[in-house]
Design a protein around this motif. Structure first.
Motif, PDB file in Angstrom:
ATOM      1  N   SER A  39       1.010  -1.143   0.075  1.00 65.19           N
ATOM      2  CA  SER A  39      -0.209  -0.085  -0.123  1.00 65.19           C
ATOM      3  C   SER A  39       0.889   1.348  -0.105  1.00 65.19           C
ATOM      4  O   SER A  39       0.709   2.139  -0.889  1.00 65.19           O
ATOM      5  CB  SER A  39      -1.052   0.018   1.183  1.00 65.19           C
ATOM      6  N   ALA A  40       1.907   1.244   0.942  1.00 64.89           N
ATOM      7  CA  ALA A  40       2.611   2.234   0.954  1.00 64.89           C
ATOM      8  C   ALA A  40       3.582   2.677  -0.431  1.00 64.89           C
ATOM      9  O   ALA A  40       3.675   3.892  -0.882  1.00 64.89           O
ATOM     10  CB  ALA A  40       3.800   2.163   2.094  1.00 64.89           C
ATOM     11  N   GLU A  41       3.880   1.720  -0.985  1.00 63.33           N
ATOM     12  CA  GLU A  41       4.664   1.677  -2.329  1.00 63.33           C
ATOM     13  C   GLU A  41       3.810   2.184  -3.488  1.00 63.33           C
ATOM     14  O   GLU A  41       4.120   3.030  -4.242  1.00 63.33           O
ATOM     15  CB  GLU A  41       5.120   0.230  -2.652  1.00 63.33           C
ATOM     16  N   ALA A  42       2.502   1.628  -3.556  1.00 62.98           N
ATOM     17  CA  ALA A  42       1.391   2.195  -4.525  1.00 62.98           C
ATOM     18  C   ALA A  42       1.285   3.620  -4.229  1.00 62.98           C
ATOM     19  O   ALA A  42       1.318   4.435  -5.152  1.00 62.98           O
ATOM     20  CB  ALA A  42       0.140   1.225  -4.241  1.00 62.98           C
ATOM     21  N   ARG A 129      13.730   1.281 -10.766  1.00 63.87           N
ATOM     22  CA  ARG A 129      14.424   1.335  -9.332  1.00 63.87           C
ATOM     23  C   ARG A 129      13.495   1.144  -8.258  1.00 63.87           C
ATOM     24  O   ARG A 129      13.875   0.587  -7.235  1.00 63.87           O
ATOM     25  CB  ARG A 129      14.800   3.067  -9.314  1.00 63.87           C
ATOM     26  N   ASP A 130      12.188   1.622  -8.286  1.00 61.68           N
ATOM     27  CA  ASP A 130      11.264   1.463  -7.155  1.00 61.68           C
ATOM     28  C   ASP A 130      10.898  -0.008  -7.045  1.00 61.68           C
ATOM     29  O   ASP A 130      10.508  -0.345  -5.893  1.00 61.68           O
ATOM     30  CB  ASP A 130      10.053   2.296  -7.457  1.00 61.68           C
ATOM     31  N   LEU A 131      10.963  -0.913  -8.277  1.00 65.04           N
ATOM     32  CA  LEU A 131      10.840  -2.174  -7.967  1.00 65.04           C
ATOM     33  C   LEU A 131      11.802  -2.779  -7.121  1.00 65.04           C
ATOM     34  O   LEU A 131      11.184  -3.770  -6.384  1.00 65.04           O
ATOM     35  CB  LEU A 131      10.658  -2.840  -9.555  1.00 65.04           C
ATOM     36  N   GLY A 132      12.867  -2.341  -7.050  1.00 66.04           N
ATOM     37  CA  GLY A 132      14.096  -2.968  -5.791  1.00 66.04           C
ATOM     38  C   GLY A 132      14.459  -4.111  -6.722  1.00 66.04           C
ATOM     39  O   GLY A 132      14.137  -4.600  -7.620  1.00 66.04           O
ATOM     40  N   ASN A 139       9.181  -2.475  -2.079  1.00 60.91           N
ATOM     41  CA  ASN A 139      10.310  -1.690  -1.822  1.00 60.91           C
ATOM     42  C   ASN A 139       9.955  -0.740  -0.890  1.00 60.91           C
ATOM     43  O   ASN A 139       8.749   0.039  -1.002  1.00 60.91           O
ATOM     44  CB  ASN A 139      10.981  -1.025  -2.966  1.00 60.91           C
ATOM     45  N   SER A 140      10.563  -0.252   0.246  1.00 55.89           N
ATOM     46  CA  SER A 140      10.217   0.656   1.277  1.00 55.89           C
ATOM     47  C   SER A 140      10.652   1.817   1.025  1.00 55.89           C
ATOM     48  O   SER A 140      10.162   2.957   1.670  1.00 55.89           O
ATOM     49  CB  SER A 140      10.400   0.148   2.559  1.00 55.89           C
ATOM     50  N   LYS A 141      11.494   2.145   0.055  1.00 54.42           N
ATOM     51  CA  LYS A 141      12.041   3.115  -0.159  1.00 54.42           C
ATOM     52  C   LYS A 141      11.828   3.837  -1.525  1.00 54.42           C
ATOM     53  O   LYS A 141      12.679   3.801  -2.741  1.00 54.42           O
ATOM     54  CB  LYS A 141      13.737   3.243  -0.203  1.00 54.42           C
ATOM     55  N   VAL A 142      10.693   4.267  -1.782  1.00 51.84           N
ATOM     56  CA  VAL A 142       9.924   4.710  -3.076  1.00 51.84           C
ATOM     57  C   VAL A 142       9.929   6.401  -3.210  1.00 51.84           C
ATOM     58  O   VAL A 142       9.639   6.748  -2.293  1.00 51.84           O
ATOM     59  CB  VAL A 142       8.548   4.069  -3.402  1.00 51.84           C
ATOM     60  N   ALA A 143      10.627   6.972  -4.074  1.00 54.88           N
ATOM     61  CA  ALA A 143      10.463   8.156  -4.440  1.00 54.88           C
ATOM     62  C   ALA A 143       8.761   8.690  -4.868  1.00 54.88           C
ATOM     63  O   ALA A 143       8.577   7.759  -5.455  1.00 54.88           O
ATOM     64  CB  ALA A 143      11.610   8.657  -5.442  1.00 54.88           C
TER      65      ALA A 143
END
Length: 149
Positions: A39-42, A129-132, A139-143
């Motif tokens: 949810s956070a990534e989306a 990149r966000d795919l990790g 991925n918890s570090k999404v721009a």
């Protein structure tokens, strides 16, 4: 703190003497965390995709303006594949000026297409990149914007 996935499991009060309940509880907790991370990534990716959509929409509008309005006003023709030609054959003595106009107009179209390509490439880089690198985890570090990618 229990999440929405864990609460019903804990409320059921399942107990076992062989550790099955504890193992299941750990899986439920892990699954709850994955749902939260997804949810956070989306939510984080959404603004970047909206930014890309806005940029591409502007490019589309610029191209429409150039091809369907500006070209006609300047007596130029833009083919379906983007080739610009002179549609004014009234005075062959001004050919050099018209040829330059055709080149300049084609360059305007090219600049808009380059802008759209850069938006597309930037979005693709961001999503990759966000795919990790972990294929089993979110991925918890999404721009949240294309600029930060």
């Amino acid at each position: 703190m229990s999440g929405p996935v864990e609460r019903p499991f804990r409320a059921a009060g399942w107990q076992s003497s062989d550790g099955t309940a504890a193992a299941a509880g750990a899986v439920v907790k892990e699954t709850g965390q994955e749902i939260s991370d997804a949810s956070a990534e989306a939510k984080a990716i959404r603004p970047a995709l909206a930014e890309a959509h806005t940029g591409l929409k502007k490019c589309q509008q610029k191209l429409h303006q150039l091809v369907h309005e500006d070209a006609k006003k300047q007596k130029l023709h833009v083919s379906d594949n983007g080739e610009v030609t002179d549609a004014d054959d009234s005075d062959s003595g001004i050919f050099d000026d018209r040829a330059l106009k055709v080149q300049m107009f084609a360059a305007l179209i090219g600049a808009v297409l380059d802008e759209a390509d850069e938006i597309d490439a930037s979005t693709a880089r961001a999503l990759r990149r966000d795919l990790g690198h972990d294929k089993n985890d979110f991925n918890s570090k999404v721009a949240t914007s294309l600029e930060s990618r």
